[in-house]
Design an enzyme around this catalytic site. Structure first.
Site, PDB file in Angstrom:
ATOM      1  N   HIS A  13      19.592  19.666  28.016  1.00 16.25           N
ATOM      2  CA  HIS A  13      19.096  19.374  29.304  1.00 16.25           C
ATOM      3  C   HIS A  13      18.972  20.818  30.007  1.00 16.25           C
ATOM      4  CE1 HIS A  13      18.438  17.881  33.348  1.00 16.25           C
ATOM      5  NE2 HIS A  13      19.643  18.386  33.875  1.00 16.25           N
ATOM      6  N   CYS A  18      20.609  12.955  35.150  1.00 14.89           N
ATOM      7  CA  CYS A  18      19.986  13.880  34.222  1.00 14.89           C
ATOM      8  C   CYS A  18      20.189  13.553  32.824  1.00 14.89           C
ATOM      9  CB  CYS A  18      20.465  15.370  34.665  1.00 14.89           C
ATOM     10  SG  CYS A  18      19.774  16.006  36.174  1.00 14.89           S
ATOM     11  N   ASN A  41      14.224  22.039  36.513  1.00 21.23           N
ATOM     12  CA  ASN A  41      15.041  20.755  36.224  1.00 21.23           C
ATOM     13  C   ASN A  41      14.050  19.680  36.343  1.00 21.23           C
ATOM     14  OD1 ASN A  41      16.725  18.784  35.770  1.00 21.23           O
ATOM     15  ND2 ASN A  41      18.323  19.839  37.033  1.00 21.23           N
TER      16      ASN A  41
HETATM   17  O1  UT7 Z   1      20.911  18.882  36.477  1.00 20.50           O
HETATM   18  C1  UT7 Z   1      22.090  18.296  36.723  1.00 20.50           C
HETATM   19  C2  UT7 Z   1      23.141  19.064  37.176  1.00 20.50           C
HETATM   20  N1  UT7 Z   1      22.875  20.221  37.897  1.00 20.50           N
HETATM   21  C3  UT7 Z   1      23.151  21.120  37.360  1.00 20.50           C
HETATM   22  O2  UT7 Z   1      23.730  21.273  36.326  1.00 20.50           O
HETATM   23  C4  UT7 Z   1      23.048  22.307  38.546  1.00 20.50           C
HETATM   24  C5  UT7 Z   1      24.280  23.135  38.482  1.00 20.50           C
HETATM   25  N2  UT7 Z   1      24.443  24.281  39.679  1.00 20.50           N
HETATM   26  C6  UT7 Z   1      23.711  25.516  39.306  1.00 20.50           C
HETATM   27  O3  UT7 Z   1      22.997  25.385  38.818  1.00 20.50           O
HETATM   28  C7  UT7 Z   1      24.138  26.525  40.249  1.00 20.50           C
HETATM   29  O4  UT7 Z   1      25.224  26.138  40.924  1.00 20.50           O
HETATM   30  C8  UT7 Z   1      23.129  26.525  41.373  1.00 20.50           C
HETATM   31  C9  UT7 Z   1      21.710  27.286  40.839  1.00 20.50           C
HETATM   32  C10 UT7 Z   1      22.663  25.503  42.327  1.00 20.50           C
HETATM   33  C11 UT7 Z   1      23.436  27.820  42.456  1.00 20.50           C
HETATM   34  O5  UT7 Z   1      23.892  29.053  41.884  1.00 20.50           O
HETATM   35  P1  UT7 Z   1      25.394  29.595  42.051  1.00 20.50           P
HETATM   36  O6  UT7 Z   1      25.344  30.900  41.148  1.00 20.50           O
HETATM   37  O7  UT7 Z   1      26.431  28.381  41.856  1.00 20.50           O
HETATM   38  O8  UT7 Z   1      25.367  29.936  43.576  1.00 20.50           O
HETATM   39  P2  UT7 Z   1      26.234  29.826  44.678  1.00 20.50           P
HETATM   40  O9  UT7 Z   1      26.041  28.350  45.067  1.00 20.50           O
HETATM   41  O10 UT7 Z   1      27.538  30.109  44.265  1.00 20.50           O
HETATM   42  O11 UT7 Z   1      25.814  30.679  45.653  1.00 20.50           O
HETATM   43  C12 UT7 Z   1      25.886  32.106  45.646  1.00 20.50           C
HETATM   44  C13 UT7 Z   1      25.165  32.881  46.831  1.00 20.50           C
HETATM   45  C14 UT7 Z   1      25.619  32.208  48.115  1.00 20.50           C
HETATM   46  O12 UT7 Z   1      25.679  33.533  48.860  1.00 20.50           O
HETATM   47  P3  UT7 Z   1      26.904  33.878  49.501  1.00 20.50           P
HETATM   48  O13 UT7 Z   1      27.668  32.802  50.024  1.00 20.50           O
HETATM   49  O14 UT7 Z   1      27.670  34.675  48.270  1.00 20.50           O
HETATM   50  O15 UT7 Z   1      26.546  35.094  50.400  1.00 20.50           O
HETATM   51  C15 UT7 Z   1      24.452  31.405  48.331  1.00 20.50           C
HETATM   52  O16 UT7 Z   1      24.179  31.239  49.852  1.00 20.50           O
HETATM   53  O17 UT7 Z   1      23.830  32.822  46.441  1.00 20.50           O
HETATM   54  C16 UT7 Z   1      23.119  32.333  47.774  1.00 20.50           C
HETATM   55  N3  UT7 Z   1      22.031  31.368  47.476  1.00 20.50           N
HETATM   56  C17 UT7 Z   1      21.067  31.861  47.295  1.00 20.50           C
HETATM   57  N4  UT7 Z   1      20.442  32.980  47.500  1.00 20.50           N
HETATM   58  C18 UT7 Z   1      19.021  33.101  47.367  1.00 20.50           C
HETATM   59  C19 UT7 Z   1      22.173  30.076  47.159  1.00 20.50           C
HETATM   60  N5  UT7 Z   1      20.832  29.556  46.881  1.00 20.50           N
HETATM   61  C20 UT7 Z   1      20.119  30.945  46.897  1.00 20.50           C
HETATM   62  C21 UT7 Z   1      18.694  30.996  46.790  1.00 20.50           C
HETATM   63  N6  UT7 Z   1      18.134  32.364  47.028  1.00 20.50           N
HETATM   64  N7  UT7 Z   1      17.874  29.967  46.279  1.00 20.50           N
END
Ligand code: UT7
Length: 331
Positions: free
Chosen positions: A256, A116, A286
């Protein structure tokens, strides 16, 4: 003689027609429009449909439009730097494929892989050829067909990424406009948190790697988020500080587009108000190497000669960086 700066003299972009909405994703994986919107800021993304189409097929309309805008022929391009994580092929380089498709018969080129952060790395490396006097017209393309490496059964990645491509032309400027400074950083120890496990020389594609879905992008979201939010904000603040820029001096932040929360944290660290921040993540998600040139393209009409612009990115690798430039034209 005054110093030669590398200035952006034209920008353009292309996004595919097909719109993949959060509503449609709700029918594909266990997710909701509400979760995606609040956690990422994304409402929809574009997908390149059609057999046999790759990243270069989005670059062709983007670059042809840029050449038309600038009123130049493809034969005038000296160098093409194609920043992409989804090249048409492992080789030949997508830069070569593109040069052939647009008739840039006098250009040499190469692909640049910095995930990215690719467009920031590409602008900086392209600028060297202008500043040294070696070249007069360097085309920096940033684009990805992320849908080609996304597992649409993995709700943690498929909701984020989209397809798109943008481009910028760099030319010499002796009036002080153009790229003023850049900071580029890498940390290979972060590579394991965001990447593709198979398909390279360590694990060439086999039935087993395909069965294990290792030909798709893999991301440990929370870890990447923590590094992204800190490093992108830090590097943007650092480039402001070392160029003695206050938040009032900054006309635009071009971040980004990975997650709206990361964008907001970067703007807040810089002390820059939200109306000075380019954000189109809600429409495109993204697009990896495409996000920054697509923003410049969409905001081009609002940019004024002399505007101080800070570009900042963070990506797989890990890679991150920032470019400070003075916009060189009124459109
Ligand atoms: O582009 C270059 C680099 N990339 C980035 O900068 C991306 C960086 N990361 C992110 O933007 C975020 O970490 C994500 C958008 C990928 C994920 O968001 P998050 O707030 O970090 O979610 P998480 O992984 O901590 O998950 C929280 C909860 C989990 O459920 P439990 O374990 O709390 O019950 C996940 O299973 O959200 C759940 N979850 C979802 N729920 C509904 C994860 N993905 C989804 C989804 N829909 N699509």
């Amino acid at each position: 003689m005054s110093k030669i700066h590398a200035a952006i003299t034209a920008v353009n972009g292309y996004v595919p027609e097909y719109v993949l909405t959060n509503k449609e994703l709700e029918t594909i994986v266990d997710t909701s429009d509400e979760w995606i919107t609040t956690r990422t800021g994304i409402k929809e993304r574009r997908i390149l449909k059609g057999e046999g189409l790759g990243t270069s097929d989005m670059a062709v309309p983007a670059v042809n439009g840029l050449l038309k805008k600038r009123g130049i022929d493809a034969k005038e391009i000296d160098l093409i730097i194609f920043c992409t994580t989804t090249p048409d092929f492992t080789f030949p380089a997508t830069a070569n494929v593109l040069a052939d498709k647009i008739g840039a018969v006098n250009a040499w080129g190469y692909d640049l892989q910095a995930a990215c952060s690719g467009f920031v790395f590409g602008l900086t490396t392209g600028a060297q050829f202008i500043e040294s006097g070696k070249h007069k017209k360097v085309l920096v393309v940033g684009g990805d067909k992320m849908s080609s490496i996304i597992n649409y059964e993995d709700r943690t990645t498929c909701i984020i990424f989209g397809d798109g491509c943008g481009c910028a032309l760099l030319e010499p400027n002796e009036e002080g406009f153009g790229i003023q400074d850049s900071i580029l950083r890498s940390d290979g120890s972060g590579g394991k948190y965001l990447g593709m496990k198979a398909g390279g020389s360590v694990h060439p594609a086999t039935h087993a790697t395909i069965d294990a879905k290792e030909h798709f992008a893999y991301q440990e979201g929370q870890t990447v988020f923590k590094f992204a939010v800190t490093n992108m904000a830090d590097v943007a603040a650092e480039i402001m500080e070392r160029n003695s820029l206050s938040s009032d001096d900054v006309a635009w932040l071009v971040p980004h587009q990975a997650n709206k929360r990361i964008i907001d944290a970067t703007a807040s660290r810089m002390g820059v108000d939200s109306e000075k921040v380019m954000v189109n993540i809600e429409r495109y998600g993204n697009t990896t190497n495409g996000t920054i040139p697509l923003c410049l393209w969409e905001w081009e009409k609002d940019l004024k000669k002399g505007d101080n612009i800070i570009i900042a990115a963070f990506g797989g690798g890990f890679t991150w960086g920032s470019v400070y430039l003075k916009w060189a034209y009124n459109s």
